[in-house]
Design an enzyme around this catalytic site. Structure first.
Site, PDB file in Angstrom:
ATOM      1  N   THR A  17       0.869  -1.306  -0.131  1.00  0.00           N
ATOM      2  CA  THR A  17      -0.165  -0.218   0.022  1.00  0.00           C
ATOM      3  C   THR A  17       0.833   1.325  -0.131  1.00  0.00           C
ATOM      4  O   THR A  17       2.137   1.339   0.289  1.00  0.00           O
ATOM      5  CB  THR A  17      -1.194   0.058   1.141  1.00  0.00           C
ATOM      6  OG1 THR A  17      -0.315   0.087   2.506  1.00  0.00           O
ATOM      7  CG2 THR A  17      -1.997  -1.355   1.178  1.00  0.00           C
ATOM      8  N   ASP A  18       0.104   2.316  -0.319  1.00  0.00           N
ATOM      9  CA  ASP A  18       0.950   3.642  -0.392  1.00  0.00           C
ATOM     10  C   ASP A  18       0.542   4.391   1.019  1.00  0.00           C
ATOM     11  O   ASP A  18      -0.370   4.015   1.773  1.00  0.00           O
ATOM     12  CB  ASP A  18       0.447   4.284  -1.713  1.00  0.00           C
ATOM     13  CG  ASP A  18      -0.926   4.763  -2.147  1.00  0.00           C
ATOM     14  OD1 ASP A  18      -1.694   4.514  -0.993  1.00  0.00           O
ATOM     15  OD2 ASP A  18      -1.161   5.007  -3.010  1.00  0.00           O
ATOM     16  N   ALA A  19       0.774   5.763   0.688  1.00  0.00           N
ATOM     17  CA  ALA A  19       0.347   6.487   2.095  1.00  0.00           C
ATOM     18  C   ALA A  19      -1.008   6.703   2.268  1.00  0.00           C
ATOM     19  O   ALA A  19      -1.663   7.052   3.272  1.00  0.00           O
ATOM     20  CB  ALA A  19       1.167   7.862   1.783  1.00  0.00           C
ATOM     21  N   GLY A  20      -1.814   6.523   1.173  1.00  0.00           N
ATOM     22  CA  GLY A  20      -3.163   6.589   1.122  1.00  0.00           C
ATOM     23  C   GLY A  20      -3.804   5.646   1.741  1.00  0.00           C
ATOM     24  O   GLY A  20      -5.161   5.410   1.864  1.00  0.00           O
ATOM     25  N   VAL A  22      -4.056   2.518   0.138  1.00  0.00           N
ATOM     26  CA  VAL A  22      -4.495   1.637  -0.881  1.00  0.00           C
ATOM     27  C   VAL A  22      -3.274   0.931  -1.659  1.00  0.00           C
ATOM     28  O   VAL A  22      -2.113   1.414  -1.586  1.00  0.00           O
ATOM     29  CB  VAL A  22      -5.397   2.427  -1.919  1.00  0.00           C
ATOM     30  CG1 VAL A  22      -6.593   2.952  -1.225  1.00  0.00           C
ATOM     31  CG2 VAL A  22      -4.574   3.558  -2.933  1.00  0.00           C
TER      32      VAL A  22
END
Length: 136
Positions: A17-20, A22
């Site tokens: 996942t990324d910082a968001g 997702v």
């Protein structure tokens, strides 16, 4: 009758996942790669063995991906792979990432068969081409 696509389960890990929160867009390419590798394995072929015994490797030639909906941490996804076009030295795969009945991403991936020593295009062995286009 069109063969059923091969499917492989993939759990989304935090590292995907990324910082968001997702799945990072490039990680879908890893998911697609894993499904293609597991498809070969399910047919009884390991990529390292194909290199050692047949002198071939498979490489990505081109990719087209459509991102439709995000995947999130800890979801269990199913990634499919189906050969939609076969040439002497390349294959086109249609792939998708699903969460239940919902399509999250789709991809068209062209794979080239190369001579492992020269890295030049080479013919896919007939027995393997038969399996890839008739069994999944």
């Amino acid at each position: 009758m069109k063969p059923k696509p091969f499917t492989w389960p993939i759990r989304v890990y935090y590292e995907d996942t990324d910082a968001g929160g997702v799945v990072f867009y490039a990680n879908y390419l890893k998911f697609f790669e894993r499904a293609r590798t597991e498809m070969l394995r399910a047919m009884g072929h390991e990529q390292d063995t194909l290199r050692a015994q047949e002198g071939i490797i498979f490489v990505v030639r081109s990719v087209q991906v459509d991102y439709l909906s995000p995947a999130r941490f800890n979801e269990l996804l199913h990634v499919s792979a189906a050969v939609t076009e076969a040439k002497k030295a390349s294959l086109m795969f249609a792939q998708s990432v699903m969460l239940g009945d919902k399509t999250l991403a789709t991809g068209q991936i062209r794979i080239a068969c190369l001579n492992a020593d020269t890295l030049r295009p080479t013919v896919i062995p007939h027995y393997l081409l038969e399996q890839l286009t008739n069994e999944h």
